[in-house]
Write a protein that holds these residues in place. Structure first.
Motif, mmCIF file in Angstrom:
data_model
loop_
_atom_site.group_PDB
_atom_site.id
_atom_site.type_symbol
_atom_site.label_atom_id
_atom_site.label_comp_id
_atom_site.label_asym_id
_atom_site.label_seq_id
_atom_site.Cartn_x
_atom_site.Cartn_y
_atom_site.Cartn_z
ATOM 1 N N UNK A 78 -13.272 -13.968 -4.763
ATOM 2 C CA UNK A 78 -14.452 -13.017 -4.666
ATOM 3 C C UNK A 78 -14.418 -12.309 -3.512
ATOM 4 N N UNK A 79 -14.399 -13.084 -2.272
ATOM 5 C CA UNK A 79 -14.435 -12.453 -1.029
ATOM 6 C C UNK A 79 -13.579 -11.165 -0.803
ATOM 7 N N UNK A 80 -12.013 -11.285 -1.135
ATOM 8 C CA UNK A 80 -11.051 -10.688 -1.109
ATOM 9 C C UNK A 80 -10.949 -9.417 -2.178
ATOM 10 N N UNK A 81 -11.956 -9.468 -3.304
ATOM 11 C CA UNK A 81 -11.762 -8.539 -4.448
ATOM 12 C C UNK A 81 -12.025 -7.038 -3.917
ATOM 13 N N UNK A 82 -13.064 -6.858 -3.026
ATOM 14 C CA UNK A 82 -13.615 -5.429 -2.498
ATOM 15 C C UNK A 82 -12.691 -4.808 -2.024
ATOM 16 N N UNK A 83 -11.859 -5.251 -0.778
ATOM 17 C CA UNK A 83 -10.801 -4.642 -0.184
ATOM 18 C C UNK A 83 -9.815 -4.311 -1.072
ATOM 19 N N UNK A 84 -9.366 -5.239 -1.784
ATOM 20 C CA UNK A 84 -8.172 -5.053 -2.612
ATOM 21 C C UNK A 84 -8.197 -3.972 -3.879
ATOM 22 N N UNK A 85 -9.397 -3.932 -4.306
ATOM 23 C CA UNK A 85 -9.873 -3.046 -5.180
ATOM 24 C C UNK A 85 -9.850 -1.289 -4.645
ATOM 25 N N UNK A 86 -9.956 -1.329 -3.270
ATOM 26 C CA UNK A 86 -10.505 -0.100 -2.572
ATOM 27 C C UNK A 86 -9.147 0.400 -2.193
ATOM 28 N N UNK A 87 -8.015 -0.043 -2.224
ATOM 29 C CA UNK A 87 -6.753 0.228 -1.804
ATOM 30 C C UNK A 87 -6.247 1.346 -2.827
ATOM 31 N N UNK A 88 -5.691 2.614 -2.373
ATOM 32 C CA UNK A 88 -5.131 3.730 -3.159
ATOM 33 C C UNK A 88 -3.918 3.155 -3.926
ATOM 34 N N UNK A 89 -3.750 3.539 -5.100
ATOM 35 C CA UNK A 89 -2.752 3.207 -5.723
ATOM 36 C C UNK A 89 -1.229 2.949 -5.065
ATOM 37 N N UNK A 90 -0.958 4.035 -3.871
ATOM 38 C CA UNK A 90 0.170 4.148 -3.331
ATOM 39 C C UNK A 90 0.295 2.703 -2.517
ATOM 40 N N UNK A 91 -0.765 2.240 -1.857
ATOM 41 C CA UNK A 91 -0.621 1.306 -1.299
ATOM 42 C C UNK A 91 -0.409 -0.189 -2.046
ATOM 43 N N UNK A 92 -1.115 -0.305 -3.006
ATOM 44 C CA UNK A 92 -0.937 -1.272 -3.783
ATOM 45 C C UNK A 92 0.626 -1.477 -4.361
ATOM 46 N N UNK A 93 0.904 -0.258 -4.846
ATOM 47 C CA UNK A 93 2.094 -0.157 -5.304
ATOM 48 C C UNK A 93 3.203 -0.445 -4.263
ATOM 49 N N UNK A 94 3.109 -0.333 -3.121
ATOM 50 C CA UNK A 94 4.350 -0.377 -2.073
ATOM 51 C C UNK A 94 4.242 -2.285 -1.733
ATOM 52 N N UNK A 95 3.202 -2.567 -1.860
ATOM 53 C CA UNK A 95 2.883 -4.067 -1.742
ATOM 54 C C UNK A 95 3.683 -4.802 -3.066
ATOM 55 N N UNK A 96 3.448 -4.425 -4.272
ATOM 56 C CA UNK A 96 4.113 -5.024 -5.322
ATOM 57 C C UNK A 96 5.697 -4.939 -5.159
#
Length: 504
Positions: A78-96
Protein backbone atom coordinates in the motif's frame (compact mmCIF):
# COMPACT_ATOMS: atom_id res chain seq x y z
CA UNK A 1 5.51 -47.29 -2.59
CA UNK A 2 4.84 -50.62 -4.22
CA UNK A 3 4.83 -51.53 -7.85
CA UNK A 4 1.50 -52.80 -9.16
CA UNK A 5 1.41 -56.35 -10.47
CA UNK A 6 0.37 -55.27 -13.95
CA UNK A 7 2.77 -52.36 -14.12
CA UNK A 8 4.77 -52.15 -17.31
CA UNK A 9 8.43 -52.48 -16.44
CA UNK A 10 9.05 -48.77 -15.91
CA UNK A 11 12.22 -47.85 -14.09
CA UNK A 12 13.59 -44.64 -12.68
CA UNK A 13 17.01 -43.61 -13.86
CA UNK A 14 19.01 -42.42 -10.87
CA UNK A 15 21.94 -40.04 -10.79
CA UNK A 16 25.35 -41.65 -10.52
CA UNK A 17 26.94 -41.60 -7.07
CA UNK A 18 29.56 -39.09 -8.20
CA UNK A 19 27.00 -36.66 -9.63
CA UNK A 20 27.22 -33.29 -7.86
CA UNK A 21 24.07 -32.14 -6.05
CA UNK A 22 21.60 -29.98 -7.94
CA UNK A 23 21.97 -27.12 -5.50
CA UNK A 24 24.19 -26.08 -2.63
CA UNK A 25 23.42 -24.06 0.47
CA UNK A 26 24.75 -20.97 -1.31
CA UNK A 27 22.16 -21.35 -4.08
CA UNK A 28 19.18 -21.16 -1.71
CA UNK A 29 17.35 -17.88 -1.16
CA UNK A 30 17.25 -16.44 2.36
CA UNK A 31 14.82 -18.38 4.56
CA UNK A 32 12.34 -15.62 5.27
CA UNK A 33 9.53 -13.51 3.90
CA UNK A 34 10.46 -10.75 1.44
CA UNK A 35 8.72 -7.57 2.57
CA UNK A 36 9.41 -3.92 1.77
CA UNK A 37 12.60 -4.75 -0.14
CA UNK A 38 14.26 -7.03 2.43
CA UNK A 39 14.06 -10.52 3.88
CA UNK A 40 12.47 -10.78 7.31
CA UNK A 41 11.77 -13.57 9.75
CA UNK A 42 8.24 -14.77 10.27
CA UNK A 43 6.02 -13.65 13.14
CA UNK A 44 5.77 -17.27 14.33
CA UNK A 45 8.45 -19.88 14.94
CA UNK A 46 6.81 -22.60 12.85
CA UNK A 47 8.65 -23.56 9.66
CA UNK A 48 7.74 -25.67 6.64
CA UNK A 49 10.00 -28.40 5.23
CA UNK A 50 10.78 -28.03 1.53
CA UNK A 51 11.28 -31.49 0.02
CA UNK A 52 13.02 -32.71 -3.13
CA UNK A 53 10.40 -35.10 -4.58
CA UNK A 54 13.02 -37.10 -6.48
CA UNK A 55 14.82 -38.14 -3.30
CA UNK A 56 12.38 -37.27 -0.50
CA UNK A 57 15.17 -35.27 1.19
CA UNK A 58 14.46 -32.00 3.01
CA UNK A 59 16.41 -29.31 1.16
CA UNK A 60 15.25 -26.11 2.90
CA UNK A 61 12.88 -24.58 5.43
CA UNK A 62 10.59 -21.57 5.02
CA UNK A 63 8.45 -19.69 7.54
CA UNK A 64 4.81 -20.64 7.96
CA UNK A 65 3.35 -17.20 7.34
CA UNK A 66 0.60 -15.82 9.55
CA UNK A 67 -2.06 -13.15 9.21
CA UNK A 68 0.38 -10.73 10.80
CA UNK A 69 2.97 -11.49 8.11
CA UNK A 70 0.39 -10.86 5.38
CA UNK A 71 -0.73 -7.62 7.05
CA UNK A 72 2.87 -6.39 7.16
CA UNK A 73 3.40 -7.21 3.47
CA UNK A 74 0.13 -5.60 2.40
CA UNK A 75 1.04 -2.44 4.31
CA UNK A 76 4.33 -2.28 2.41
CA UNK A 77 2.51 -2.72 -0.92
CA UNK A 78 0.00 0.00 0.00
CA UNK A 79 2.81 2.40 0.89
CA UNK A 80 4.56 1.74 -2.44
CA UNK A 81 1.56 1.81 -4.77
CA UNK A 82 1.24 5.57 -5.40
CA UNK A 83 4.83 6.04 -6.54
CA UNK A 84 4.79 2.93 -8.73
CA UNK A 85 1.46 3.90 -10.32
CA UNK A 86 2.78 7.36 -11.22
CA UNK A 87 5.75 6.05 -13.20
CA UNK A 88 5.33 6.66 -16.92
CA UNK A 89 5.10 3.54 -19.10
CA UNK A 90 8.66 3.96 -20.40
CA UNK A 91 10.09 3.81 -16.87
CA UNK A 92 8.08 0.75 -15.84
CA UNK A 93 8.99 -0.90 -19.15
CA UNK A 94 12.69 -0.41 -18.60
CA UNK A 95 12.44 -1.91 -15.12
CA UNK A 96 10.66 -4.98 -16.49
CA UNK A 97 13.37 -5.35 -19.14
CA UNK A 98 15.97 -5.11 -16.36
CA UNK A 99 14.18 -7.91 -14.49
CA UNK A 100 14.23 -10.05 -17.64
CA UNK A 101 17.95 -9.38 -18.07
CA UNK A 102 18.65 -10.34 -14.47
CA UNK A 103 16.69 -13.58 -14.81
CA UNK A 104 18.45 -14.40 -18.08
CA UNK A 105 21.81 -14.00 -16.39
CA UNK A 106 20.74 -16.51 -13.73
CA UNK A 107 18.91 -19.01 -15.96
CA UNK A 108 21.08 -21.94 -14.93
CA UNK A 109 20.70 -21.26 -11.20
CA UNK A 110 16.93 -20.82 -11.44
CA UNK A 111 16.60 -24.01 -13.50
CA UNK A 112 18.54 -26.02 -10.93
CA UNK A 113 16.50 -24.60 -8.06
CA UNK A 114 13.26 -25.38 -9.86
CA UNK A 115 14.31 -28.94 -10.62
CA UNK A 116 15.50 -29.51 -7.05
CA UNK A 117 12.24 -28.24 -5.56
CA UNK A 118 9.82 -29.87 -8.02
CA UNK A 119 11.70 -32.81 -9.58
CA UNK A 120 11.23 -31.36 -13.06
CA UNK A 121 13.51 -32.65 -15.81
CA UNK A 122 15.91 -29.94 -16.94
CA UNK A 123 14.08 -29.66 -20.28
CA UNK A 124 10.99 -28.52 -18.37
CA UNK A 125 12.65 -26.24 -15.85
CA UNK A 126 14.72 -24.49 -18.52
CA UNK A 127 11.62 -24.00 -20.63
CA UNK A 128 9.91 -22.51 -17.57
CA UNK A 129 12.73 -20.02 -17.05
CA UNK A 130 12.86 -19.12 -20.74
CA UNK A 131 9.13 -18.38 -20.82
CA UNK A 132 9.41 -16.46 -17.55
CA UNK A 133 11.95 -14.17 -19.20
CA UNK A 134 9.84 -13.85 -22.34
CA UNK A 135 6.75 -12.98 -20.28
CA UNK A 136 8.55 -10.03 -18.69
CA UNK A 137 9.90 -8.90 -22.06
CA UNK A 138 6.45 -9.08 -23.67
CA UNK A 139 4.78 -7.14 -20.88
CA UNK A 140 7.57 -4.57 -20.96
CA UNK A 141 6.66 -3.84 -24.57
CA UNK A 142 2.90 -4.24 -24.29
CA UNK A 143 2.53 -1.71 -21.49
CA UNK A 144 3.86 1.00 -23.85
CA UNK A 145 1.27 0.26 -26.54
CA UNK A 146 -2.03 0.01 -24.70
CA UNK A 147 -5.07 1.16 -26.67
CA UNK A 148 -8.61 2.22 -25.89
CA UNK A 149 -11.50 3.96 -27.62
CA UNK A 150 -10.70 7.31 -29.17
CA UNK A 151 -11.31 10.50 -27.24
CA UNK A 152 -14.18 12.46 -28.73
CA UNK A 153 -17.53 14.12 -28.31
CA UNK A 154 -20.05 11.34 -27.74
CA UNK A 155 -22.47 13.79 -26.10
CA UNK A 156 -22.88 17.27 -27.52
CA UNK A 157 -20.21 19.72 -26.25
CA UNK A 158 -18.68 17.10 -23.95
CA UNK A 159 -15.27 15.60 -24.62
CA UNK A 160 -14.89 12.02 -23.34
CA UNK A 161 -11.44 10.67 -22.44
CA UNK A 162 -10.91 7.04 -21.42
CA UNK A 163 -8.13 6.35 -18.90
CA UNK A 164 -6.63 3.01 -17.88
CA UNK A 165 -5.59 3.06 -14.22
CA UNK A 166 -3.92 0.55 -11.90
CA UNK A 167 -6.15 -1.25 -9.44
CA UNK A 168 -3.76 -0.78 -6.51
CA UNK A 169 -2.56 -3.77 -4.48
CA UNK A 170 -2.96 -7.26 -5.96
CA UNK A 171 -2.81 -10.43 -3.88
CA UNK A 172 -1.37 -13.40 -5.76
CA UNK A 173 -1.51 -17.11 -4.88
CA UNK A 174 0.50 -19.45 -7.11
CA UNK A 175 0.58 -23.27 -7.44
CA UNK A 176 3.27 -25.89 -7.02
CA UNK A 177 3.38 -27.22 -10.58
CA UNK A 178 4.97 -24.14 -12.22
CA UNK A 179 6.28 -22.07 -9.29
CA UNK A 180 8.41 -19.54 -11.15
CA UNK A 181 6.44 -19.41 -14.41
CA UNK A 182 3.03 -18.95 -12.80
CA UNK A 183 4.53 -16.24 -10.59
CA UNK A 184 5.80 -14.48 -13.73
CA UNK A 185 2.43 -14.81 -15.49
CA UNK A 186 0.98 -12.80 -12.59
CA UNK A 187 3.84 -10.49 -11.56
CA UNK A 188 4.74 -9.21 -15.03
CA UNK A 189 1.28 -7.87 -16.07
CA UNK A 190 0.50 -6.70 -12.53
CA UNK A 191 3.64 -4.56 -12.45
CA UNK A 192 3.20 -3.50 -16.08
CA UNK A 193 -0.28 -2.17 -15.30
CA UNK A 194 1.13 -0.10 -12.42
CA UNK A 195 0.08 -2.20 -9.42
CA UNK A 196 2.04 -3.45 -6.42
CA UNK A 197 1.60 -6.96 -5.08
CA UNK A 198 1.92 -9.54 -2.34
CA UNK A 199 2.48 -13.10 -3.55
CA UNK A 200 2.09 -16.32 -1.59
CA UNK A 201 3.76 -19.23 -3.40
CA UNK A 202 2.79 -22.82 -2.69
CA UNK A 203 4.24 -23.97 0.60
CA UNK A 204 5.62 -26.99 -1.27
CA UNK A 205 7.59 -25.07 -3.92
CA UNK A 206 8.59 -21.58 -2.70
CA UNK A 207 12.27 -21.53 -3.60
CA UNK A 208 12.31 -19.91 -7.04
CA UNK A 209 9.77 -17.27 -6.07
CA UNK A 210 11.96 -16.28 -3.11
CA UNK A 211 15.02 -16.41 -5.35
CA UNK A 212 13.27 -14.15 -7.85
CA UNK A 213 12.69 -11.62 -5.07
CA UNK A 214 16.34 -11.83 -4.04
CA UNK A 215 17.59 -11.38 -7.60
CA UNK A 216 15.46 -8.31 -8.39
CA UNK A 217 15.50 -6.65 -4.95
CA UNK A 218 17.83 -3.88 -6.09
CA UNK A 219 15.83 -3.17 -9.27
CA UNK A 220 12.41 -2.41 -7.81
CA UNK A 221 11.38 0.18 -5.22
CA UNK A 222 10.79 -1.40 -1.78
CA UNK A 223 7.27 -2.68 -1.30
CA UNK A 224 6.42 -3.12 -4.99
CA UNK A 225 6.88 -6.91 -4.82
CA UNK A 226 6.43 -8.76 -1.53
CA UNK A 227 6.59 -12.53 -0.89
CA UNK A 228 5.05 -14.30 2.10
CA UNK A 229 5.45 -18.06 2.41
CA UNK A 230 2.98 -20.27 4.19
CA UNK A 231 -0.14 -22.39 4.00
CA UNK A 232 -3.29 -21.42 2.18
CA UNK A 233 -5.53 -21.78 5.21
CA UNK A 234 -3.62 -19.07 7.07
CA UNK A 235 -1.58 -16.81 4.78
CA UNK A 236 -3.64 -17.37 1.64
CA UNK A 237 -6.98 -16.87 3.37
CA UNK A 238 -5.84 -13.61 4.97
CA UNK A 239 -4.56 -12.32 1.63
CA UNK A 240 -7.91 -13.06 -0.04
CA UNK A 241 -9.96 -11.34 2.64
CA UNK A 242 -7.64 -8.39 3.34
CA UNK A 243 -9.56 -5.10 2.99
CA UNK A 244 -6.54 -3.26 1.52
CA UNK A 245 -6.07 -5.80 -1.28
CA UNK A 246 -7.90 -4.59 -4.38
CA UNK A 247 -7.82 -7.87 -6.33
CA UNK A 248 -6.89 -11.48 -5.68
CA UNK A 249 -5.36 -13.58 -8.47
CA UNK A 250 -5.00 -17.32 -8.03
CA UNK A 251 -3.74 -20.19 -10.11
CA UNK A 252 -4.69 -23.42 -8.39
CA UNK A 253 -7.33 -26.03 -7.76
CA UNK A 254 -11.09 -25.58 -8.05
CA UNK A 255 -11.59 -25.88 -4.25
CA UNK A 256 -8.93 -23.20 -3.71
CA UNK A 257 -10.66 -20.99 -6.26
CA UNK A 258 -14.00 -21.34 -4.52
CA UNK A 259 -12.46 -20.50 -1.14
CA UNK A 260 -10.69 -17.43 -2.50
CA UNK A 261 -13.81 -16.18 -4.29
CA UNK A 262 -15.89 -16.57 -1.11
CA UNK A 263 -13.35 -14.60 0.93
CA UNK A 264 -13.01 -11.92 -1.73
CA UNK A 265 -16.77 -11.44 -1.85
CA UNK A 266 -16.76 -9.91 1.64
CA UNK A 267 -14.85 -6.86 0.37
CA UNK A 268 -16.18 -7.03 -3.21
CA UNK A 269 -12.64 -7.19 -4.56
CA UNK A 270 -11.97 -8.41 -8.08
CA UNK A 271 -11.02 -12.05 -8.54
CA UNK A 272 -8.84 -13.62 -11.25
CA UNK A 273 -8.94 -17.43 -11.28
CA UNK A 274 -7.01 -19.94 -13.40
CA UNK A 275 -8.14 -23.30 -12.10
CA UNK A 276 -8.18 -26.92 -13.24
CA UNK A 277 -8.54 -28.57 -16.60
CA UNK A 278 -9.42 -31.85 -18.27
CA UNK A 279 -8.40 -31.25 -21.87
CA UNK A 280 -10.12 -33.43 -24.47
CA UNK A 281 -8.14 -34.47 -27.54
CA UNK A 282 -10.68 -35.17 -30.30
CA UNK A 283 -9.19 -37.37 -33.04
CA UNK A 284 -11.19 -37.87 -36.23
CA UNK A 285 -10.64 -40.75 -38.69
CA UNK A 286 -8.75 -38.59 -41.20
CA UNK A 287 -6.25 -37.28 -38.63
CA UNK A 288 -2.53 -37.89 -38.90
CA UNK A 289 -2.49 -40.52 -36.17
CA UNK A 290 1.28 -40.77 -35.89
CA UNK A 291 1.56 -37.00 -35.49
CA UNK A 292 -1.16 -37.01 -32.84
CA UNK A 293 0.51 -39.80 -30.87
CA UNK A 294 3.87 -38.05 -31.08
CA UNK A 295 2.34 -34.76 -29.92
CA UNK A 296 0.70 -36.47 -26.94
CA UNK A 297 4.06 -37.86 -25.89
CA UNK A 298 4.84 -34.27 -24.92
CA UNK A 299 1.42 -32.69 -24.38
CA UNK A 300 0.14 -35.52 -22.20
CA UNK A 301 3.28 -36.05 -20.12
CA UNK A 302 5.03 -32.66 -20.03
CA UNK A 303 5.91 -31.77 -16.44
CA UNK A 304 4.98 -35.37 -15.58
CA UNK A 305 1.36 -34.62 -16.46
CA UNK A 306 1.15 -32.03 -13.66
CA UNK A 307 -0.21 -29.51 -16.14
CA UNK A 308 -3.71 -28.01 -16.22
CA UNK A 309 -3.78 -27.98 -20.03
CA UNK A 310 -2.37 -31.50 -20.44
CA UNK A 311 -3.72 -33.64 -23.28
CA UNK A 312 -5.09 -36.14 -20.80
CA UNK A 313 -8.44 -37.24 -22.27
CA UNK A 314 -8.41 -38.73 -25.75
CA UNK A 315 -11.67 -39.11 -27.70
CA UNK A 316 -10.80 -41.07 -30.83
CA UNK A 317 -13.11 -42.30 -33.59
CA UNK A 318 -13.86 -45.96 -33.12
CA UNK A 319 -12.65 -46.84 -36.64
CA UNK A 320 -9.05 -45.79 -35.88
CA UNK A 321 -8.96 -46.32 -32.12
CA UNK A 322 -6.97 -49.55 -32.15
CA UNK A 323 -4.36 -48.12 -34.49
CA UNK A 324 -4.04 -44.92 -32.50
CA UNK A 325 -3.71 -46.70 -29.15
CA UNK A 326 -0.91 -48.84 -30.55
CA UNK A 327 0.95 -45.71 -31.71
CA UNK A 328 0.34 -43.88 -28.43
CA UNK A 329 1.45 -46.80 -26.27
CA UNK A 330 4.64 -47.08 -28.31
CA UNK A 331 5.40 -43.42 -27.64
CA UNK A 332 4.60 -43.63 -23.95
CA UNK A 333 6.63 -46.78 -23.30
CA UNK A 334 9.72 -45.04 -24.66
CA UNK A 335 9.48 -42.07 -22.29
CA UNK A 336 12.58 -41.71 -20.10
CA UNK A 337 11.79 -41.47 -16.38
CA UNK A 338 14.29 -40.23 -13.87
CA UNK A 339 15.84 -37.71 -11.52
CA UNK A 340 16.80 -34.37 -13.10
CA UNK A 341 20.51 -35.09 -12.62
CA UNK A 342 20.28 -38.49 -14.34
CA UNK A 343 20.64 -37.08 -17.86
CA UNK A 344 19.57 -34.38 -20.27
CA UNK A 345 17.21 -36.87 -21.95
CA UNK A 346 14.99 -37.34 -18.88
CA UNK A 347 11.38 -36.60 -19.85
CA UNK A 348 9.28 -37.57 -16.83
CA UNK A 349 10.03 -36.75 -13.21
CA UNK A 350 8.22 -37.45 -9.94
CA UNK A 351 4.96 -36.20 -8.52
CA UNK A 352 5.53 -33.15 -6.36
CA UNK A 353 4.71 -34.80 -3.03
CA UNK A 354 3.78 -38.06 -1.35
CA UNK A 355 0.19 -36.87 -0.98
CA UNK A 356 -0.07 -36.13 -4.69
CA UNK A 357 1.59 -39.46 -5.56
CA UNK A 358 -1.11 -41.22 -3.53
CA UNK A 359 -3.83 -39.13 -5.17
CA UNK A 360 -2.70 -40.00 -8.71
CA UNK A 361 -2.15 -43.70 -8.04
CA UNK A 362 -5.52 -43.79 -6.28
CA UNK A 363 -7.25 -42.69 -9.48
CA UNK A 364 -5.45 -45.40 -11.43
CA UNK A 365 -6.30 -48.12 -8.90
CA UNK A 366 -9.98 -47.17 -8.87
CA UNK A 367 -10.09 -47.15 -12.66
CA UNK A 368 -8.64 -50.66 -12.77
CA UNK A 369 -11.14 -51.82 -10.17
CA UNK A 370 -13.92 -50.46 -12.37
CA UNK A 371 -12.76 -52.54 -15.34
CA UNK A 372 -10.72 -49.95 -17.23
CA UNK A 373 -7.82 -51.61 -19.03
CA UNK A 374 -4.22 -50.50 -18.55
CA UNK A 375 -2.44 -50.43 -21.91
CA UNK A 376 0.84 -49.34 -20.35
CA UNK A 377 1.98 -48.13 -16.96
CA UNK A 378 -0.57 -48.53 -14.24
CA UNK A 379 0.91 -47.51 -10.89
CA UNK A 380 3.72 -46.13 -8.82
CA UNK A 381 7.38 -47.06 -9.10
CA UNK A 382 9.47 -48.13 -6.12
CA UNK A 383 11.17 -45.19 -4.36
CA UNK A 384 12.89 -43.19 -3.24
CA UNK A 385 10.93 -40.41 -4.89
CA UNK A 386 7.30 -40.04 -5.87
CA UNK A 387 7.44 -41.54 -9.37
CA UNK A 388 4.40 -42.79 -11.26
CA UNK A 389 4.79 -44.82 -14.45
CA UNK A 390 3.45 -43.02 -17.56
CA UNK A 391 0.06 -44.62 -17.99
CA UNK A 392 -2.49 -45.07 -20.78
CA UNK A 393 -5.97 -46.25 -19.77
CA UNK A 394 -8.21 -47.67 -22.51
CA UNK A 395 -11.74 -49.05 -22.77
CA UNK A 396 -12.79 -46.05 -20.68
CA UNK A 397 -16.60 -45.78 -20.55
CA UNK A 398 -18.48 -42.51 -20.87
CA UNK A 399 -18.74 -40.72 -17.53
CA UNK A 400 -15.92 -42.66 -15.85
CA UNK A 401 -14.20 -40.90 -12.96
CA UNK A 402 -10.80 -41.09 -14.66
CA UNK A 403 -12.21 -39.35 -17.75
CA UNK A 404 -14.05 -36.56 -15.89
CA UNK A 405 -11.89 -35.60 -12.92
CA UNK A 406 -8.49 -33.93 -13.04
CA UNK A 407 -5.92 -36.60 -12.18
CA UNK A 408 -3.01 -34.18 -12.70
CA UNK A 409 -0.39 -36.83 -13.31
CA UNK A 410 1.16 -38.90 -16.12
CA UNK A 411 -2.14 -40.58 -16.99
CA UNK A 412 -3.98 -40.38 -20.33
CA UNK A 413 -7.41 -41.93 -20.83
CA UNK A 414 -8.75 -43.12 -24.19
CA UNK A 415 -12.45 -43.19 -25.11
CA UNK A 416 -14.07 -43.82 -28.49
CA UNK A 417 -16.87 -42.06 -30.37
CA UNK A 418 -18.86 -42.86 -33.52
CA UNK A 419 -19.84 -39.48 -34.98
CA UNK A 420 -19.03 -35.77 -34.75
CA UNK A 421 -22.05 -34.81 -32.64
CA UNK A 422 -21.17 -37.42 -30.05
CA UNK A 423 -17.55 -36.27 -30.00
CA UNK A 424 -18.47 -32.64 -29.34
CA UNK A 425 -21.07 -33.52 -26.72
CA UNK A 426 -18.74 -35.77 -24.78
CA UNK A 427 -15.78 -33.42 -25.09
CA UNK A 428 -17.86 -30.67 -23.48
CA UNK A 429 -19.32 -32.97 -20.84
CA UNK A 430 -16.78 -32.15 -18.13
CA UNK A 431 -16.90 -29.46 -15.43
CA UNK A 432 -13.76 -27.81 -16.79
CA UNK A 433 -13.25 -25.54 -19.79
CA UNK A 434 -9.58 -24.67 -20.03
CA UNK A 435 -8.14 -26.33 -23.15
CA UNK A 436 -8.88 -28.83 -25.90
CA UNK A 437 -7.58 -29.92 -29.28
CA UNK A 438 -9.06 -31.18 -32.56
CA UNK A 439 -7.18 -33.49 -34.90
CA UNK A 440 -8.37 -33.66 -38.53
CA UNK A 441 -7.12 -32.88 -42.02
CA UNK A 442 -10.51 -31.34 -42.86
CA UNK A 443 -10.13 -27.57 -42.41
CA UNK A 444 -13.86 -26.89 -42.36
CA UNK A 445 -14.39 -29.50 -39.65
CA UNK A 446 -11.44 -28.16 -37.65
CA UNK A 447 -12.86 -24.63 -37.53
CA UNK A 448 -16.43 -25.73 -36.92
CA UNK A 449 -15.66 -28.18 -34.12
CA UNK A 450 -13.29 -25.73 -32.42
CA UNK A 451 -16.08 -23.16 -32.36
CA UNK A 452 -18.41 -25.66 -30.66
CA UNK A 453 -15.97 -26.73 -27.95
CA UNK A 454 -16.50 -24.91 -24.64
CA UNK A 455 -12.86 -24.28 -23.79
CA UNK A 456 -10.75 -21.14 -23.52
CA UNK A 457 -8.02 -22.46 -25.82
CA UNK A 458 -8.60 -24.92 -28.66
CA UNK A 459 -5.70 -26.16 -30.79
CA UNK A 460 -6.00 -27.65 -34.25
CA UNK A 461 -3.55 -30.50 -34.97
CA UNK A 462 -1.36 -29.54 -32.01
CA UNK A 463 -1.66 -29.28 -28.25
CA UNK A 464 -0.04 -27.29 -25.42
CA UNK A 465 1.65 -24.71 -27.63
CA UNK A 466 1.78 -21.35 -25.83
CA UNK A 467 2.99 -17.83 -26.63
CA UNK A 468 3.12 -14.66 -24.54
CA UNK A 469 1.15 -12.77 -27.19
CA UNK A 470 -2.02 -14.86 -26.87
CA UNK A 471 -4.33 -15.28 -23.86
CA UNK A 472 -4.58 -18.27 -21.55
CA UNK A 473 -7.59 -18.94 -19.37
CA UNK A 474 -10.73 -21.01 -19.17
CA UNK A 475 -14.48 -21.24 -18.95
CA UNK A 476 -16.82 -23.06 -16.54
CA UNK A 477 -15.00 -24.65 -13.60
CA UNK A 478 -11.64 -23.56 -14.97
CA UNK A 479 -12.24 -20.02 -13.76
CA UNK A 480 -12.18 -16.58 -15.35
CA UNK A 481 -9.66 -13.92 -16.25
CA UNK A 482 -6.79 -14.23 -18.69
CA UNK A 483 -3.05 -14.71 -18.25
CA UNK A 484 -0.54 -13.61 -20.90
CA UNK A 485 -1.27 -11.19 -23.77
CA UNK A 486 -2.71 -7.68 -23.58
CA UNK A 487 -5.86 -9.20 -22.07
CA UNK A 488 -3.93 -9.71 -18.82
CA UNK A 489 -3.09 -6.01 -18.76
CA UNK A 490 -6.81 -5.28 -19.07
CA UNK A 491 -7.57 -7.64 -16.17
CA UNK A 492 -5.15 -5.84 -13.85
CA UNK A 493 -6.33 -2.32 -14.62
CA UNK A 494 -9.56 -0.34 -14.47
CA UNK A 495 -11.30 1.95 -16.93
CA UNK A 496 -12.11 5.52 -15.99
CA UNK A 497 -14.24 7.83 -18.12
CA UNK A 498 -13.46 11.55 -17.77
CA UNK A 499 -15.92 13.91 -19.51
CA UNK A 500 -15.21 17.62 -20.07
CA UNK A 501 -17.92 20.16 -20.84
CA UNK A 502 -16.38 22.49 -23.45
CA UNK A 503 -19.48 24.42 -24.47
CA UNK A 504 -18.85 28.16 -25.11
Amino acid sequence: MTTGADLTTATVRRAADATPPLITEADLPPAGHFVDGKFLGGSAERVIDVIDPSTEDVIAHTPAGTSEDIDRAVAAAVAAKSHWARLVPKDRSELLHAIADRLAADTELLSRLESANTGKPFAVSRDDVDMTIDTFRFMAGALRATTSMAAGDYAENHLSVILREPLGVIGVITPWNYPLLMAAWKIAPILAAGNTLVIKPSEQTPLTTLKFAELVADLLPPGVVNVVTGYGAAAGARLAEHPDVDMIALTGSVPSGRAVARSAAETLKRVHLELGGKAPVVIFPDADLAAAASALRVAGFWNSGQECGAACRVLVHVSVAEQFVELLVGEVRSLVIGEPTAGEDIEVGPMVSKAHFERVTGYVERAKADGVRVATGGGGIDGPGYFVAPTVLVDVPEGAEAAREEIFGPVVTVETFTDEEEAVRRANDVPFGLAASVWTENARRSHDVAARLDFGTVWGNSHLVLAAEVPWGGFKGSGYGRDLSVYALDDYSRTKHVMHNHAR
